[in-house]
Design a protein around this motif. Structure first.
Motif, short mmCIF file in Angstrom:
data_model
loop_
_atom_site.label_atom_id
_atom_site.label_comp_id
_atom_site.label_asym_id
_atom_site.label_seq_id
_atom_site.Cartn_x
_atom_site.Cartn_y
_atom_site.Cartn_z
N THR A 84 -7.60 -22.54 -6.78
CA THR A 84 -8.03 -23.85 -7.31
C THR A 84 -9.01 -24.50 -6.34
O THR A 84 -9.09 -24.13 -5.17
CB THR A 84 -6.81 -24.78 -7.49
N SER A 85 -9.74 -25.47 -6.84
CA SER A 85 -10.69 -26.17 -5.97
C SER A 85 -9.97 -26.92 -4.86
O SER A 85 -10.48 -27.03 -3.74
CB SER A 85 -11.58 -27.11 -6.78
N SER A 86 -8.74 -27.39 -5.13
CA SER A 86 -8.00 -28.07 -4.07
C SER A 86 -7.62 -27.09 -2.96
O SER A 86 -7.63 -27.46 -1.78
CB SER A 86 -6.76 -28.78 -4.63
N GLU A 87 -7.29 -25.84 -3.33
CA GLU A 87 -7.00 -24.83 -2.30
C GLU A 87 -8.25 -24.53 -1.47
O GLU A 87 -8.18 -24.44 -0.24
CB GLU A 87 -6.50 -23.53 -2.93
N LEU A 88 -9.39 -24.38 -2.14
CA LEU A 88 -10.64 -24.13 -1.42
C LEU A 88 -10.97 -25.30 -0.49
O LEU A 88 -11.39 -25.09 0.65
CB LEU A 88 -11.78 -23.89 -2.40
N ASN A 89 -10.75 -26.51 -0.97
CA ASN A 89 -11.00 -27.69 -0.13
C ASN A 89 -10.07 -27.70 1.07
O ASN A 89 -10.47 -28.04 2.19
CB ASN A 89 -10.82 -28.98 -0.94
N ARG A 90 -8.80 -27.30 0.87
CA ARG A 90 -7.84 -27.25 1.97
C ARG A 90 -8.26 -26.21 3.00
O ARG A 90 -8.22 -26.46 4.21
CB ARG A 90 -6.44 -26.94 1.44
N TYR A 91 -8.71 -25.03 2.53
CA TYR A 91 -9.18 -23.99 3.45
C TYR A 91 -10.39 -24.47 4.25
O TYR A 91 -10.47 -24.30 5.46
CB TYR A 91 -9.56 -22.71 2.69
N GLU A 92 -11.31 -25.11 3.54
CA GLU A 92 -12.52 -25.61 4.19
C GLU A 92 -12.19 -26.68 5.24
O GLU A 92 -12.71 -26.65 6.36
CB GLU A 92 -13.46 -26.18 3.13
N GLU A 93 -11.28 -27.58 4.90
CA GLU A 93 -10.86 -28.62 5.84
C GLU A 93 -10.18 -28.02 7.06
O GLU A 93 -10.41 -28.43 8.19
CB GLU A 93 -9.95 -29.64 5.15
N LEU B 67 -5.89 -21.11 13.09
CA LEU B 67 -6.70 -20.09 12.42
C LEU B 67 -5.83 -18.93 11.94
O LEU B 67 -6.03 -18.41 10.85
CB LEU B 67 -7.80 -19.59 13.36
N GLU B 68 -4.84 -18.54 12.74
CA GLU B 68 -3.91 -17.48 12.33
C GLU B 68 -3.11 -17.91 11.11
O GLU B 68 -2.94 -17.13 10.16
CB GLU B 68 -2.97 -17.12 13.48
N GLU B 69 -2.64 -19.14 11.10
CA GLU B 69 -1.88 -19.65 9.96
C GLU B 69 -2.75 -19.68 8.70
O GLU B 69 -2.33 -19.27 7.61
CB GLU B 69 -1.35 -21.05 10.26
N LEU B 70 -3.98 -20.15 8.85
CA LEU B 70 -4.91 -20.20 7.73
C LEU B 70 -5.21 -18.78 7.23
O LEU B 70 -5.24 -18.55 6.02
CB LEU B 70 -6.20 -20.91 8.15
N LEU C 238 -10.69 -25.06 8.30
CA LEU C 238 -11.73 -24.44 9.14
C LEU C 238 -12.49 -25.49 9.94
O LEU C 238 -12.82 -25.27 11.11
CB LEU C 238 -12.70 -23.63 8.27
N ARG C 239 -12.77 -26.64 9.34
CA ARG C 239 -13.44 -27.73 10.07
C ARG C 239 -12.57 -28.20 11.25
O ARG C 239 -13.06 -28.46 12.34
CB ARG C 239 -13.76 -28.90 9.14
N GLN C 240 -11.25 -28.29 11.00
CA GLN C 240 -10.34 -28.71 12.06
C GLN C 240 -10.34 -27.68 13.19
O GLN C 240 -10.33 -28.05 14.38
CB GLN C 240 -8.93 -28.88 11.51
N VAL C 241 -10.37 -26.40 12.85
CA VAL C 241 -10.41 -25.35 13.87
C VAL C 241 -11.70 -25.48 14.69
O VAL C 241 -11.67 -25.40 15.93
CB VAL C 241 -10.29 -23.94 13.23
N GLN C 242 -12.82 -25.68 14.01
CA GLN C 242 -14.09 -25.84 14.72
C GLN C 242 -14.04 -27.03 15.68
O GLN C 242 -14.52 -26.95 16.82
CB GLN C 242 -15.24 -26.03 13.73
N ALA C 243 -13.47 -28.13 15.22
CA ALA C 243 -13.36 -29.32 16.07
C ALA C 243 -12.48 -29.04 17.29
O ALA C 243 -12.80 -29.47 18.41
CB ALA C 243 -12.80 -30.49 15.26
N MET C 244 -11.39 -28.32 17.09
CA MET C 244 -10.50 -27.97 18.21
C MET C 244 -11.22 -27.11 19.24
O MET C 244 -11.05 -27.31 20.45
CB MET C 244 -9.26 -27.24 17.70
N VAL C 245 -12.03 -26.17 18.76
CA VAL C 245 -12.78 -25.31 19.69
C VAL C 245 -13.77 -26.15 20.49
O VAL C 245 -13.88 -25.98 21.71
CB VAL C 245 -13.49 -24.17 18.91
N LYS C 246 -14.46 -27.07 19.83
CA LYS C 246 -15.42 -27.94 20.53
C LYS C 246 -14.72 -28.82 21.56
O LYS C 246 -15.30 -29.16 22.58
CB LYS C 246 -16.17 -28.81 19.52
#
Length: 150
Positions: free
Chosen positions: A86-95, A116-119, A97-105
């Motif tokens: 569903t689009s909500s699942e895709l949005n959750r995955y995308e969000e 990332l492993e959980e995702l 990934l953004r959180q992972v990117q922010a954590m790396v930064k």
């Protein structure tokens, strides 16, 4: 032994055979006892893997051997979720990934790796479910084509 989802990856023949603790050879022998028909060594495997589909008469005997009805051999079991993404699942995955990117930064690499492993596990489970659905539909189409030839 396969998980329930992977046991469903072509159809449920292998799932119910293993549930009854039968080998493919056991099924072949029982089929011969009931019908007098012999199958080659790889026939049952071919059905389980979706390479071929047994005709309707064979399905009825097979279902009887496995003590299920014919529909159980090709229906999802209760644990399988074969809904589309569903689009909500895709949005959750995308969000996520953004959180992972922010954590790396922010140099929170261990936390980012855990998320990332959980995702990845969540996405893999969904892909397996979708793949299973596609494979089962393919087998069902083969079975219907075989039935229509009768």
């Amino acid at each position: 032994m396969y998980s329930n989802k992977l046991a469903n990856s072509k159809n449920n023949i292998a799932f119910y055979r293993k549930k009854k603790r039968l080998t493919q050879e056991d099924v072949r022998e029982e089929f011969f006892k009931r019908t007098g028909k012999k199958f080659t060594q790889g026939t049952i495997s071919s059905w389980e893997n979706g390479k071929t589909a047994p005709d309707i008469n064979i399905l009825h005997v097979l279902a009887s051997i496995l003590e299920v009805n014919v529909n159980n051999l090709y229906e999802s079991n209760e644990e399988e979720t074969d809904q589309p993404i569903t689009s909500s699942e895709l949005n959750r995955y995308e969000e996520s990934l953004r959180q992972v990117q922010a954590m790396v930064k922010q140099n929170r690499k261990d936390e980012a790796l855990d998320q990332l492993e959980e995702l990845s596990r969540s996405m893999l489970a969904k892909l397996i479910s979708l793949s299973t659905s596609y494979e089962k539909l393919t087998v069902q189409v083969k079975a219907v084509k075989e039935i229509m030839r009768i």
